[in-house]
Design an enzyme around this catalytic site. Structure first.
Site, PDB file in Angstrom:
ATOM      1  N   GLN A   1      -2.236  -9.957  -5.362  1.00  0.00           N
ATOM      2  CA  GLN A   1      -1.721  -8.720  -4.989  1.00  0.00           C
ATOM      3  C   GLN A   1      -0.894  -8.348  -6.105  1.00  0.00           C
ATOM      4  O   GLN A   1      -0.176  -8.850  -6.462  1.00  0.00           O
ATOM      5  CB  GLN A   1      -1.221  -9.070  -3.541  1.00  0.00           C
TER       6      GLN A   1
ATOM      7  N   SER B   1       5.217 -16.086   4.015  1.00  0.00           N
ATOM      8  CA  SER B   1       4.259 -14.922   3.668  1.00  0.00           C
ATOM      9  C   SER B   1       5.205 -13.825   3.821  1.00  0.00           C
ATOM     10  O   SER B   1       6.208 -13.531   3.073  1.00  0.00           O
ATOM     11  CB  SER B   1       3.134 -15.025   4.628  1.00  0.00           C
TER      12      SER B   1
ATOM     13  N   GLU C   1      -0.575  -1.185   1.409  1.00  0.00           N
ATOM     14  CA  GLU C   1      -0.988  -2.024   2.414  1.00  0.00           C
ATOM     15  C   GLU C   1       0.070  -1.918   3.586  1.00  0.00           C
ATOM     16  O   GLU C   1      -0.148  -1.934   4.640  1.00  0.00           O
ATOM     17  CB  GLU C   1      -1.158  -3.378   1.969  1.00  0.00           C
TER      18      GLU C   1
ATOM     19  N   LYS D   1       8.861 -12.838   2.127  1.00  0.00           N
ATOM     20  CA  LYS D   1       9.255 -11.812   1.109  1.00  0.00           C
ATOM     21  C   LYS D   1      10.750 -11.517   1.564  1.00  0.00           C
ATOM     22  O   LYS D   1      11.450 -11.100   0.872  1.00  0.00           O
ATOM     23  CB  LYS D   1       8.296 -10.691   1.146  1.00  0.00           C
TER      24      LYS D   1
ATOM     25  N   TRP E   1      -4.362 -15.095  -4.276  1.00  0.00           N
ATOM     26  CA  TRP E   1      -3.858 -13.785  -3.996  1.00  0.00           C
ATOM     27  C   TRP E   1      -2.198 -13.485  -3.831  1.00  0.00           C
ATOM     28  O   TRP E   1      -1.558 -12.616  -4.162  1.00  0.00           O
ATOM     29  CB  TRP E   1      -4.268 -13.472  -2.387  1.00  0.00           C
TER      30      TRP E   1
ATOM     31  N   HIS F   1      -2.295 -21.803   4.532  1.00  0.00           N
ATOM     32  CA  HIS F   1      -1.191 -20.855   4.291  1.00  0.00           C
ATOM     33  C   HIS F   1      -0.173 -20.824   5.243  1.00  0.00           C
ATOM     34  O   HIS F   1      -0.494 -20.687   6.627  1.00  0.00           O
ATOM     35  CB  HIS F   1      -1.505 -19.091   4.422  1.00  0.00           C
TER      36      HIS F   1
END
Ligand SMILES: *[C@@H]1O[C@H](CO)[C@@H](O)[C@H](O)[C@H]1NC(C)=O
Ligand SMILES: *[C@@H]1O[C@H](CO)[C@@H](O)[C@H](O)[C@H]1NC(C)=O
Ligand SMILES: *[C@@H]1O[C@H](CO)[C@@H](O)[C@H](O)[C@H]1NC(C)=O
Ligand SMILES: *[C@@H]1O[C@H](CO)[C@@H](O)[C@H](O)[C@H]1NC(C)=O
Ligand SMILES: *[C@@H]1O[C@H](CO)[C@@H](O)[C@H](O)[C@H]1NC(C)=O
Ligand SMILES: *[C@@H]1O[C@H](CO)[C@@H](O)[C@H](O)[C@H]1NC(C)=O
Length: 394
Positions: free
Chosen positions: A255, A209, A263, A213, A307, A343
């Site tokens: 997103q 998640s 965010e 990244k 998302w 997820h």
């Protein structure tokens, strides 16, 4: 550019001109292509000032230019190796790392979980917050507490964490750049600590998640990492900003750059001017994936969450794979996108693909890593996104 072509001509004709061959092959880095405005994914194979990349050796220079451009416009500046780094190996499993720069010091202490099986020196994953992939029983796992390096709660986390204690709260780096810098320091420490019994030539990096990244950015920035495995990194990781914007505009709740900068603090504030019109950004994340080439990259995604930009990651990573293809190592990059699970859960159906990547890049085995898998039924319309050919670099 004209000067360089005439210089090339001059070289062939044997006349003397004051342009060196290295300059011709590797033009000076230009991180500010003029008035960039392109809804296509930027061309990996042309330098920012227009000179084409024709040779494999030129890719190193183009990659350096892409890296500096993405730092300047999106991720923030990655500081160089610090003035000094000291490491103590404590408790038989912990690297106590002290970094000193310009009179300031920070200290952090990643711990190593040694495998039940296997032989020293062990291959190892540097795992953001422990990571979420199943680790084989012959690979060590180095726990990386990335949040203490750069906090990632919300906007109030800007400039908070040990990285910023060292480089100042006004450093341009977003959290992901700060983490990548710290991953490089862990590798420096491993290089100085043979008693830790880690094979520094067989290092992987992973996270899921937001930490996925981050893992992708670390893999892009440090060429000592043999295998990069971002898991469900989605937008801000394996997705391309342009494709995510198009997904949102065509009705999928994904997103986007516009949302993400409000965010959290994963990106530099230098990204802000681009987020409402990402066609003005001279880079996109197919190029971030390309920075990992020719090293191993296995991108894991999940079709169960819109998302994450499921179509965006699919198109973006297919495009990033073209860099590996141009270098003659398409198989060094894999993409697997499987849904029907929560997820950061790892589905059994991806295990074989994962094992093949680990065996190839951490154990030198000759496995099949020609992997582009999706259960998402997406059509990637290349004509909409790619207006450049993929060369066979020689
Ligand atoms: C980019 O180009 C498009 C069409 O070519 C134009 O409509 C748009 O205004 C331009 N955007 C910027 C920021 O220059
Ligand atoms: C690491 O070293 C620092 C400075 O010498 C010390 O304060 C700290 O207690 C050490 N941490 C560990 C886990 O050994
Ligand atoms: C250790 O690995 C070897 C080779 O993969 C395997 O044959 C053996 O069963 C493993 N031993 C344990 C205790 O897992
Ligand atoms: C982007 O749009 C938001 C409003 O949605 C605005 O607050 C922000 O200033 C805009 N950024 C730029 C660089 O125009
Ligand atoms: C990768 O995994 C998929 C299942 O998700 C499988 O069909 C495919 O054969 C695997 N590819 C390789 C090269 O092992
Ligand atoms: C893709 O298509 C197959 C076969 O029609 C279907 O079973 C599957 O659910 C689809 N996948 C997604 C993510 O919609």
């Amino acid at each position: 550019m004209a000067t360089r072509y005439s210089a090339l001509l001059a070289l062939f004709c044997g006349s003397a001109m004051a342009v060196s061959l290295p300059n011709l092959l590797c033009p000076p880095v230009n991180t500010s292509p003029a008035h960039y405005n392109d809804s296509f994914l930027p061309n990996p194979f042309v330098f920012n000032d227009g000179l084409p990349v024709l040779l494999k050796t030129q890719w190193t220079c183009r990659a350096n230019e892409i890296s500096q451009t993405i730092q300047k416009d999106e991720l923030g500046i990655l500081p160089p190796k610090p003035q000094s780094l000291a490491v103590q190996f404590v408790n038989g499993n912990t690297l106590n790392i002290t970094v000193t720069n310009n009179g300031k010091s920070i200290n952090f202490a990643p711990s190593i979980t040694y495998p039940a099986n296997g032989t020293a020196p062990f291959p190892a994953f540097i795992a953001y917050d422990g990571g979420s992939i199943p680790y084989p029983d012959n690979v060590a796992v180095i726990y990386f507490d990335n949040d203490e390096i750069a906090q990632q709660n919300d906007q109030s986390s800007r400039g908070v964490g040990k990285f910023f204690d060292l480089f100042g709260t006004d450093a341009s780096a977003g959290a992901m750049t700060a983490w990548a810098w710290a991953v490089s320091r862990i590798i420096d420490a491993l290089e100085k600590t043979p008693q830790a019994k880690i094979n520094v030539n067989k290092l992987g990096v992973t996270g899921c998640s937001r930490n996925g990244k981050g893992a992708l950015v670390a893999g892009a920035f440090d060429s000592r990492i043999a295998l990069t495995i971002p898991q469900e990194s989605g937008s801000g990781g394996a997705a391309c900003w342009r494709i995510s914007d198009w997904q949102l505009a065509t009705g999928t709740n994904v997103q986007t750059a516009h949302e993400i900068v409000q965010e959290n603090v994963w990106f530099s504030t230098a990204f802000d001017p681009f987020v409402n019109d990402t066609s003005t950004l001279p880079v996109d994340h197919h190029l971030l994936a390309g920075l990992v080439a020719p090293r191993g990259l296995f991108v894991i995604e999940n079709t169960a969450y819109d998302w994450l930009g499921t179509q965006s990651t699919n198109g973006c990573m297919r495009t990033g794979r073209k860099v590996f293809e141009a270098l003659g190592v398409a198989d060094n990059m894999g993409f697997s996108q499987i849904g029907n699970h929560l997820h950061c859960d790892f589905p059994a159906s991806q295990q074989g693909n994962l094992t093949n990547f680990i065996d190839k890049f951490l154990f030198n085995k000759n496995t099949d890593t020609n992997i582009v898998v999706s259960d998402g039924n997406y059509t990637f319309n290349e004509k909409q996104w790619i207006n450049w050919p993929t060369p066979n670099l020689i």
